[in-house]
Design a protein around this motif. Structure first.
Motif, PDB file in Angstrom:
ATOM      1  N   TRP A 384       0.809  -1.210   0.000  1.00  0.00           N
ATOM      2  CA  TRP A 384       0.000   0.000   0.000  1.00  0.00           C
ATOM      3  C   TRP A 384       0.847   1.268   0.000  1.00  0.00           C
ATOM      4  O   TRP A 384       0.439   2.296  -0.547  1.00  0.00           O
ATOM      5  N   ASP A 385       2.023   1.230   0.601  1.00  0.00           N
ATOM      6  CA  ASP A 385       2.880   2.424   0.567  1.00  0.00           C
ATOM      7  C   ASP A 385       3.321   2.726  -0.859  1.00  0.00           C
ATOM      8  O   ASP A 385       3.292   3.884  -1.303  1.00  0.00           O
ATOM      9  N   LYS A 386       3.713   1.693  -1.573  1.00  0.00           N
ATOM     10  CA  LYS A 386       4.165   1.895  -2.944  1.00  0.00           C
ATOM     11  C   LYS A 386       3.024   2.367  -3.838  1.00  0.00           C
ATOM     12  O   LYS A 386       3.204   3.243  -4.692  1.00  0.00           O
ATOM     13  N   PHE A 389       0.603   5.508  -0.525  1.00  0.00           N
ATOM     14  CA  PHE A 389       0.984   6.430   0.541  1.00  0.00           C
ATOM     15  C   PHE A 389       2.333   7.113   0.352  1.00  0.00           C
ATOM     16  O   PHE A 389       2.579   8.142   0.984  1.00  0.00           O
ATOM     17  N   ASN A 390       3.194   6.585  -0.493  1.00  0.00           N
ATOM     18  CA  ASN A 390       4.422   7.324  -0.766  1.00  0.00           C
ATOM     19  C   ASN A 390       4.123   8.645  -1.471  1.00  0.00           C
ATOM     20  O   ASN A 390       4.878   9.615  -1.337  1.00  0.00           O
ATOM     21  N   ILE A 395       4.075  14.949   0.204  1.00  0.00           N
ATOM     22  CA  ILE A 395       3.559  16.279   0.544  1.00  0.00           C
ATOM     23  C   ILE A 395       4.466  16.964   1.554  1.00  0.00           C
ATOM     24  O   ILE A 395       4.660  18.187   1.510  1.00  0.00           O
ATOM     25  N   ILE A 396       5.043  16.181   2.492  1.00  0.00           N
ATOM     26  CA  ILE A 396       5.929  16.769   3.507  1.00  0.00           C
ATOM     27  C   ILE A 396       7.394  16.433   3.227  1.00  0.00           C
ATOM     28  O   ILE A 396       8.219  16.369   4.130  1.00  0.00           O
ATOM     29  N   GLY A 397       7.696  16.224   1.963  1.00  0.00           N
ATOM     30  CA  GLY A 397       9.095  16.074   1.564  1.00  0.00           C
ATOM     31  C   GLY A 397       9.498  14.680   1.161  1.00  0.00           C
ATOM     32  O   GLY A 397      10.527  14.489   0.519  1.00  0.00           O
ATOM     33  N   ALA A 421      -0.766   7.219   6.975  1.00  0.00           N
ATOM     34  CA  ALA A 421      -0.873   7.992   5.740  1.00  0.00           C
ATOM     35  C   ALA A 421       0.446   8.656   5.363  1.00  0.00           C
ATOM     36  O   ALA A 421       0.788   8.751   4.182  1.00  0.00           O
ATOM     37  N   LEU A 422       1.190   9.126   6.378  1.00  0.00           N
ATOM     38  CA  LEU A 422       2.469   9.794   6.113  1.00  0.00           C
ATOM     39  C   LEU A 422       3.647   8.825   6.207  1.00  0.00           C
ATOM     40  O   LEU A 422       4.790   9.234   5.979  1.00  0.00           O
ATOM     41  N   VAL A 423       3.368   7.582   6.539  1.00  0.00           N
ATOM     42  CA  VAL A 423       4.402   6.530   6.619  1.00  0.00           C
ATOM     43  C   VAL A 423       5.540   6.989   7.536  1.00  0.00           C
ATOM     44  O   VAL A 423       6.703   7.042   7.158  1.00  0.00           O
TER      45      VAL A 423
END
Length: 690
Positions: A384-386, A389-390, A395-397, A421-423
């Motif tokens: 799911w990150d790939k 969520f990545n 969004i924050i860098g 969500a931000l991992v």
């Protein structure tokens, strides 16, 4: 980092989640819980004063490595910043801190700055900049006492703190020189103003002439450094007991109190915070500095990064450019506060309602990751990150691994959502100015930590004491409850020139009474549940904690700001809500059956007066209240909507963005009275289901 704390090199695979606090032997006093120390019982410290923190970072990073940086402006109209940071190296900063410190030492020797009450106090009134960090490194090195002032302080607060702390010299940004010179008749101790930037030639002539009339010398930072470089005065000896700073709390009532913090206290807090500095192996900390450095939270985090040889990039100072700053710097460490995280949450959570395949994938990904998180504490997911969520993380860098939240409670659901969500590992610790922002923090990867603030820090011990007036007792089952008291080397020594407040806060055994009510859960974690003073009783006898209710409602997407109000002569609560313009526009569009945009300010001002729209907002808050388990009497039953933000300019917010309750109450007295005049609603669609 083995020479700082043994747990920093590698956390064990299986942490003792089922027993996170120890209990000191022996019973507590009547009305007092047992004492809970840190689980490692580790009282050894690497640092005893502040110079050692910088020197360790210099040794780890090396003199040629980058340390502090900023994004230069490339255009003023429109305002635009470069797509890179300009960095000063550790070696350059090492020299500048000696030159600045030596220059200030010379001012005190020459009489351009004077000692008062046995202290050589120096003011620092500025936004976050590399120069702020250099000055804050230089002054304690030379035994000076730093008095930081919030950038958004008004003239009354500036006047009070300068006079109360006996400031004879103050560092400021150039635009603040005229403010100080205007106030100079009311500032009898002030002798020298030092600008952190250069002043244009014409303005400098005016400032010099005006300063001469006021008996105040105007210098620039470069001029002070030149004095220091020429005289080469060596730093005097300092100890753990040398006072480092007087940190004025931006209280919501009355004049601010100056917490006196020693170099040993800040050094102990830094050592303590580095226990659990949970970044990937061999990662060099990179942090964006944007939270006010006059607040202890941002300041101690910079000391953490400094101790580990990391990099600090300073934000542009514009909220509109914050995400851009993050995307340019790509930090792996990010300090945050709930007001920032709630806005990020609201923006990301909107994807839960997205139509089509995008919404389906996002909802499934969140559900899968939350299940994994609650089972294992792991906030990552290879699939799911790939897939999803990545992109959110970008969004924050795109590189943030550790987010530390402080200042106020964060909704547990918001915390866990942002972790997946931000991992990232998002932790909510607990501290206050009086203990250098350091008291408790959760274990890394604790799957059920959300809603708690974790275990005591290595240099702290904690206990609870009964609060009979609120019905909290250390004998409560299954969890002891009471006011949190903390003791340790990181705690403040006194409130400056305020023995009465000091006596009220520090007892004869050295315990700091925090004013926060907490409980200790079954595994030894602390949870903040109330404030001793910020409660009120409704007419039917129920006690309500207004700030806790505000924190519940703050996660609702429609809420930009909120003030919940109660009256002891009334049986129910009411609230003032400043709605998010995007959500307000959507509600108005649905109610009026026409498109209303977030920038249509005139129409939005009409919307907040429409009873149907007010009811729609109230229903959204009520549904969230039900979801988070508010009791019937804790719900706001009536609302007043306005688009006028609470701000420091209208005095409704403190410099740390906390609501000044009395100011808001007076400002909106007519509106609050009018809501109560309507009487308690006889029914509510959602409340009737309780």
């Amino acid at each position: 980092m083995a020479d700082i704390h043994p747990l920093n090199d590698r956390w064990p695979e299986l942490l003792p989640y089922e027993k996170q606090s120890l209990i000191s032997p022996g019973p507590g006093k009547p009305g007092h819980s047992a004492v809970y120390p840190h689980i490692t019982l580790d009282d050894g410290r690497t640092f005893t004063h502040l110079a050692q923190i910088f020197e360790r970072g210099l040794r780890v990073a090396g003199p040629n490595a980058p340390y502090i940086g900023y994004r230069p402006a490339v255009s003023t109209n429109p305002l635009k910043f470069a797509d890179h940071f300009i960095w000063s190296t550790w070696g350059e900063v090492a020299k500048r801190r000696l030159d600045v410190g030596g220059g200030i030492e010379n001012l005190f020797s020459s009489g351009d700055a004077v000692k008062a009450n046995g202290l050589e106090t120096v003011g620092l009134w500025s936004a976050n900049t590399p120069e702020w960090r250099i000055v804050d490194l230089a002054l304690p090195l030379y035994g000076k006492v730093v008095v930081p002032l919030y950038e958004n302080f008004g003239p009354d607060s500036i006047e009070y703190i300068i006079n109360h702390s006996d400031l004879s010299v103050i560092f400021v940004q150039p635009q603040n020189v005229s403010t100080l010179l205007s106030l100079s008749p009311k500032l009898p101790t002030l002798k020298t103003i030092i600008t952190l930037g250069e002043i244009p030639e014409a303005a400098r002539k005016i400032a010099d002439a005006w300063g001469k009339e006021c008996g105040i010398k105007i210098l620039t930072l470069n001029e002070v450094e030149a004095i220091g470089a020429k005289t080469s005065l060596p730093p005097p000896p300092v100890t753990a007991d040398t006072i480092a700073t007087i940190c004025y709390t931006s209280g919501t009532t009355g004049n601010p109190k100056g917490a006196v913090l020693t170099q040993g206290a800040l050094a102990a807090a830094t050592y303590s915070n580095l226990s659990g500095w949970d970044l990937p192996p061999d990662a060099t900390p990179v942090m964006l500095s944007y939270l006010p450095l006059a607040h202890i939270f941002g300041r101690t985090l910079e000391l953490n990064v400094t101790a580990t040889g990391g990099l600090i990039g300073y934000s542009t100072g514009s909220p509109l450019h914050l995400l851009e700053d993050l995307q340019v710097l790509k930090p792996n460490t990010l300090p945050a506060v709930p007001r920032v995280l709630n806005r990020i949450y609201q923006a990301i959570a909107a994807n839960l309602h997205a139509p089509g395949l995008k919404g389906v994938l996002f909802r499934r990904g969140v559900a899968a990751k939350l299940e994994r998180l609650k089972q294992t504490g792991d906030h990552t997911h290879p699939f799911w990150d790939k897939l999803v969520f990545n992109k959110v993380r970008a969004i924050i860098g795109g590189r943030v691994d550790l987010v530390g939240s402080g200042s106020a409670p964060l909704n547990p659901e918001v915390l866990d959502f942002l972790r997946v969500a931000l991992v990232c590992n998002l932790i909510q610790g607990y501290g206050m100015t009086e203990n250098c922002g350091t008291c408790t923090r959760p274990f890394p990867r604790d799957p059920t930590a959300a809603g708690t603030v974790g275990w005591p820090q290595p240099v702290n011990e904690i206990k609870l004491i009964d609060v009979p007036s609120m019905g909290y007792s250390v004998l409560d089952k299954p969890c002891p409850r009471g006011e949190i008291c903390v003791r340790g080397a990181n705690c403040f020594s006194e409130y400056y020139k305020n023995p009465e407040a000091t006596k009220e806060t520090i007892d004869e055994e050295g315990w700091v009474h925090t004013g926060d009510v907490g409980l200790i859960d079954e595994v030894g974690r602390f949870k903040i549940i109330d404030r001793v003073k910020n409660i009120m009783k409704l007419s039917q006898g129920e006690y309500v904690a207004l700030e806790r209710i505000e924190n519940v409602y703050a996660a609702c997407p429609v809420v930009q700001q909120i003030y919940v109000h109660g009256d002891s002569l009334q049986s129910y609560l009411i609230a003032i809500v400043i709605p998010d313009p995007v959500i307000l526009g959507k509600i108005a569009s649905e109610v009026w059956k026409k498109s209303v945009g977030e920038k249509d300010l005139r129409t939005l001002d009409e919307a907040v007066k429409d009873e149907k729209i007010v009811k729609a907002v109230l229903d959204m808050l009520t549904k969230d209240g039900v979801r988070y388990g508010l009791k019937g009497y804790e719900f706001a039953k009536r609302l007043y909507l306005t688009n006028e933000l609470f701000s420091t300019e209208n005095n409704c917010l403190t410099p740390t963005m906390k609501v000044r309750r009395k100011v808001v109450q007076e400002r909106y007295k007519a509106e609050l009275d009018a809501l109560y005049a309507l009487g308690e609603p006889t029914w509510s669609t959602t409340l009737s289901k309780l």
